[in-house]
Design an enzyme around this catalytic site. Structure first.
Site, PDB file in Angstrom:
ATOM      1  N   LYS A 113       0.818  -1.216   0.000  1.00 25.43           N
ATOM      2  CA  LYS A 113       0.000   0.000   0.000  1.00 25.43           C
ATOM      3  C   LYS A 113       0.853   1.268   0.000  1.00 25.43           C
ATOM      4  CE  LYS A 113      -3.974  -2.260   0.398  1.00 25.43           C
ATOM      5  NZ  LYS A 113      -3.597  -3.663   0.575  1.00 25.43           N
TER       6      LYS A 113
HETATM    7  C1  LIG Z   1      -4.238  -4.795   0.154  1.00 26.41           C
HETATM    8  C2  LIG Z   1      -3.445  -6.031   0.101  1.00 26.41           C
HETATM    9  C3  LIG Z   1      -3.698  -7.030  -0.852  1.00 26.41           C
HETATM   10  C4  LIG Z   1      -4.841  -6.936  -1.832  1.00 26.41           C
HETATM   11  O1  LIG Z   1      -4.668  -5.912  -2.783  1.00 26.41           O
HETATM   12  P1  LIG Z   1      -5.916  -5.370  -3.606  1.00 26.41           P
HETATM   13  O2  LIG Z   1      -5.402  -4.208  -4.372  1.00 26.41           O
HETATM   14  O3  LIG Z   1      -6.931  -4.951  -2.575  1.00 26.41           O
HETATM   15  O4  LIG Z   1      -6.419  -6.463  -4.446  1.00 26.41           O
HETATM   16  C5  LIG Z   1      -2.858  -8.131  -0.878  1.00 26.41           C
HETATM   17  N1  LIG Z   1      -1.845  -8.267  -0.004  1.00 26.41           N
HETATM   18  C6  LIG Z   1      -1.575  -7.331   0.923  1.00 26.41           C
HETATM   19  C7  LIG Z   1      -0.448  -7.555   1.873  1.00 26.41           C
HETATM   20  C8  LIG Z   1      -2.354  -6.175   1.008  1.00 26.41           C
HETATM   21  O5  LIG Z   1      -2.084  -5.248   1.942  1.00 26.41           O
END
Ligand SMILES: *Cc1c(COP(=O)(O)O)cnc(C)c1O
Length: 500
Positions: A113
């Site tokens: 993120k």
């Molecule tokens: C948010 C997240 C995901 C999923 O990503 P999306 O964009 O919501 O599909 C997968 N792994 C981790 C560690 C995340 O923080």
């Protein structure tokens, strides 16, 4: 580049406005009105650029109303060695001749993120200035754990903004909870909701599109926005790393220029894999997008049958950031694949919210299957993947990445496709260390240990250093302790903004 809403009521919106608003007022999501093409000449030049140069090449065409200088300022404030622990920002690790791990967790909160949320606040501040906005921006976030911390960290002490984060009460890991409740900054408000991620996300969407409440906010000098991947400003920075990975692979001579790759993504809200879809549309040579789910496998079923059915038991898994039954960004994909048919999208999304289920036409499903392949990893498979990868390669995967690798292996086995594949690695193994330790260590070593003790045990075992931000976490002062029910979310917002 101008943007329009997937639900059809807004169009010709500038990128600064789309980023500032977060979600369109008709409840839809903003998408670019035109396709951006990255010529192969630019792709080949990317080999000799650093991450910032690559980001500039990808972001600028989407942010036409920002000047080059503004875009570059945002990039330089985000992707630097104060924020990331490697100058490569998003390095690629070669695991085998076909599997390449794209490490997206070298930022301040140890999950992918950060790749978007380190830059979004800068894009937002500039959007506010550029649009002559006089109101204070209130960022509302729903999180399954990782977005919340990354957004708090990105927006802390950013002038002219407040950030309110709703996360599932007892639904996040000890580390994730500590990351949020110890958050510093004078404009940050994490709140636990008695419910799961979908409850938090539905609650936030409801507040964001509540026109009466928005009017009151307006009178009080506030304007809502979103830092979830419903905000276009979250998605566009995520396109960059797929191009960057490709450039690195060619540069390392793991790949011939122009050769196709697959991309496998552990998926929750469909944001990360959608960014890969846009990269493909822009001309990156991608053969298949492999959509990997955990036991909340609503997307596996959807891609393989054309029926989206969220009426199922919500499971808490060891990859909690993917414990999601309503994948918001799917709306953008369907909009693109139906040739921008906002009526059809509105119909399906209404069915989803009233009955929890919708079915797409065969012709659209065929299109999806040309591009996507989907499967899921059970809890057992996920643990086995971590262990196998560690034993065979000495490389430690987090639980989400393990879901991605496991499904990639299922893909390879089923299709016999040996195309080199980029696997998005979405979190540091230290961030989800309880499950990772369980996968590779004997039970005697980890029994009764909390996540902070496990950090050290895992580091000793793997000889990998503990990421600095996690190491100090245990001793930080707890600053936030609010818990509310699902129906109180709006009230909490009113209280924070003192507008009851
Ligand atoms: C948010 C997240 C995901 C999923 O990503 P999306 O964009 O919501 O599909 C997968 N792994 C981790 C560690 C995340 O923080």
């Amino acid at each position: 580049m101008l943007y329009k809403s997937t639900r059809g009521r807004l169009k010709d919106t500038k990128s600064a406005d789309a980023i500032k608003m977060g979600i369109a007022t008709d409840g839809g999501l903003f998408v670019p009105q035109k396709n951006v093409k990255i010529e192969s000449e630019i792709l080949s030049q990317m080999m000799n650029m650093d991450y910032s140069g690559r980001a500039s090449a990808i972001l600028k065409p989407f942010l036409e109303d920002y000047t080059q200088k503004e875009v570059d300022e945002c990039i330089n404030n985000a992707y630097n060695l104060d924020k990331f622990d490697t100058k490569d920002i998003a390095p690629v690790h070669k695991l085998s001749d076909t599997a390449y791990i794209l490490e997206l967790w070298h930022g301040p909160t140890c999950a992918f993120k950060d790749m978007a949320l380190q830059i979004l606040p800068h894009l937002m501040v500039k959007a506010v200035q550029k649009t002559g906005e006089t109101k204070e921006i209130v960022i509302l976030v729903a999180t399954s754990g990782d977005t919340g911390k990354a957004a708090l960290e990105g927006f802390k002490n950013v002038k002219g903004t407040k950030i309110i984060v709703f996360y599932p009460y007892k639904g996040v890991s000890q580390i994730q909870e500590m990351q949020m409740i110890t958050q510093e900054g004078d404009n940050v408000f994490p709140i636990a909701v008695e419910g799961n991620f979908d409850d938090a996300q539905s609650g936030v969407k409801k507040i964001l599109t509540d026109s009466e409440f928005n009017k009151i906010m307006d009178e009080k000098g506030y304007r809502f926005s979103s830092a979830n991947s419903i905000n276009w400003g979250r998605l566009v920075p995520q396109i960059v790393y797929y191009f960057s990975a490709y450039a690195d692979m060619v540069k390392n001579q793991w790949l011939k220029f122009g050769e196709e790759v697959n991309v496998a993504v552990p998926t929750g809200n469909f944001g990360n894999i959608l960014a890969a879809f846009y990269a493909m549309k822009m001309g990156l040579p991608i053969r298949k997008l492999i959509c990997a789910s955990n036991e909340n496998n609503v997307l596996t079923e959807f891609i393989n049958t054309g029926v989206y059915n969220k009426n199922r038991i919500f499971k808490k898994t060891m990859s909690p950031s993917m414990d999601i039954l309503i994948s918001s960004n799917l709306e953008r994909l369907l909009y693109e694949l139906t040739g921008h048919d906002s009526q059809l999208i509105t119909k399906w999304m209404k069915q989803l919210s009233s009955e929890g289920i919708y079915k797409i036409d065969e012709s659209i499903r065929t299109k999806i299957n040309e591009i996507f392949w989907a499967d899921y990893s059970s809890e057992e498979d996920t643990l086995a993947s971590i262990k196998k990868t560690y034993d065979k390669y000495g490389y430690l995967l987090d639980t989400h990445t393990a879901v991605g690798l496991n499904v990639y292996e299922k893909y390879k086995e089923t299709t016999k496709d040996n195309t080199k594949t980029i696997i998005a690695s979405t979190a540091s193994p230290f961030k989800f260390n309880a499950s990772v330790s369980r996968a590779i260590l004997e039970i005697e070593k980890i029994e009764d240990k909390n996540e902070f003790e496990l950090l050290h045990i895992l580091s000793d075992e793997s000889t990998m250093p503990i990421p600095a931000s996690l190491k100090d976490l245990e001793n930080k002062r707890i600053k936030h302790n609010k818990v509310c029910s699902k129906v109180e979310m709006k009230l909490q917002v009113e209280k924070i903004l003192r507008i009851e």
